[in-house]
Design an enzyme around this catalytic site. Structure first.
Site, PDB file in Angstrom:
ATOM      1  N   ASP A   1       9.911  51.315  -3.726  1.00 39.89           N
ATOM      2  CA  ASP A   1       9.354  49.982  -3.470  1.00 39.89           C
ATOM      3  C   ASP A   1       8.179  50.028  -2.506  1.00 39.89           C
ATOM      4  OD1 ASP A   1      11.236  50.795  -1.532  1.00 39.89           O
ATOM      5  OD2 ASP A   1      11.603  48.755  -0.878  1.00 39.89           O
TER       6      ASP A   1
ATOM      7  N   ASP B   1       9.744  51.353   7.492  1.00 39.08           N
ATOM      8  CA  ASP B   1      11.197  51.502   7.406  1.00 39.08           C
ATOM      9  C   ASP B   1      11.693  52.553   8.401  1.00 39.08           C
ATOM     10  OD1 ASP B   1      10.665  49.852   5.294  1.00 39.08           O
ATOM     11  OD2 ASP B   1      12.048  50.848   3.925  1.00 39.08           O
TER      12      ASP B   1
END
Length: 317
Positions: free
Chosen positions: A21, A208
């Protein structure tokens, strides 16, 4: 395609990690930029920075789809370390390009961790420095810091007048770092009449992650003007967040407070958090994330990122 940013202004692209993603859309983006571009043999390549393995992915995607770009690109790969993710998730992709020939121009640098600086130097020119540092996630992930170099301090005009130097060409020479000799033989160095350098602006981006690896991140992000930090889940879900290599608003705010940053921007929210106008049954208000971060920062305002958001960072004086 919805952004107001023109394709021709995109000269560098940064990929934090190789979860789908976050980078599956890159070949499509490059093709879209090509459609919006005009052929130019003298155009410098688009520089792409990301983890080891990214070059092979882009090359294979372009080859399999028979895609041809109207501009060159260069991929610079960061070699991760094994402590950036759980041992069972680490993959060594150094073998990928050994027996293959990438398109001319696609070959970039292989960037290894500087053991002294504990970071990766990506770009340095007269105006700015851009470095990467290690993050902890389910697979190796990287943060980025963009910092302007200090600008020359202001001239102390009163001191110059006291020395008998009137406004004119000599002011420009001193401002540009050149010593001048007056008619009476006195030499004036720039350091004699320049005030302290003016610090540049600094932006830090932590994609992240459930934390940082090593000491570089805190040093590089210290007193940043803007820190953009992921906050996938709220504080009640911290154990789950850490398990999946993510952060909560409190974790992001703790790091921001430790680094004494001026502005914290949260991003990468789970789909369960919605603005008031979009909330449905079972959804949680996204302002909950904002409140949790602000409680750590003693009320300092925290910004929730939105697509195409623009944040102005004034130049320091």
């Amino acid at each position: 395609m919805k952004s107001h940013l023109k394709a021709g202004r995109i000269t560098k692209i940064f990929i934090t990690h190789l979860h789908g993603d976050h980078f599956f859309g890159l070949p499509g983006l490059l093709c879209t930029l090509s459609l919006q571009s005009s052929p130019d043999l003298n155009k410098p390549p688009v520089d792409i920075y990301g983890p080891l393995g990214l070059r092979n992915f882009i090359w294979r995607s372009m080859e399999l789809s028979h895609s041809q770009l109207l501009f060159p690109y260069t991929v610079h790969e960061l070699v991760p370390t094994r402590d950036q993710c759980p041992a069972e998730e680490f993959r060594d992709f150094s073998y990928l390009d050994r027996d293959e020939v990438s398109p001319e121009g696609a070959q970039g640098r292989i960037l290894h961790l500087d053991p002294v600086e504990d970071s990766y130097l990506l770009i340095e020119d007269e105006q700015l420095v851009l470095k990467a540092f290690r993050l902890c996630h389910r697979i190796p992930s990287f943060g980025f810091v963009v910092e302007e170099k200090p600008r020359t301090g202001k001239l102390n005009v009163q001191k110059l007048k006291d020395l008998g130097v009137q406004p004119g060409p000599l002011y420009g020479k001193l401002k540009n770092g050149t010593a001048v000799v007056l008619e009476n033989g006195v030499t004036i160095s720039p350091s004699d009449v320049l005030e302290d350098p003016i610090p540049g602006r600094k932006i830090c981006i932590l994609g992240d992650c459930s934390g940082v690896v090593g000491d570089a991140a805190m040093k590089l992000c210290c007193e940043a003007d803007v820190l953009i930090h992921e906050a996938t889940l709220d504080g009640t879900q911290e154990e789950k967040a850490r398990e999946h290599g993510h952060s909560t608003p409190k974790m992001a705010a703790d790091f921001a407070k430790l680094c004494k940053v001026k502005k914290l921007v949260l991003t990468h929210f789970s789909q369960r958090y919605k603005p008031a106008a979009q909330r449905g049954e079972g959804d949680t208000g996204i302002t909950k994330l904002k409140r949790q971060a602000e409680s750590v920062l003693d009320g300092q305002e925290v910004t929730l990122a939105e697509d195409f958001m623009t944040i102005e960072i004034p130049m320091k004086k």
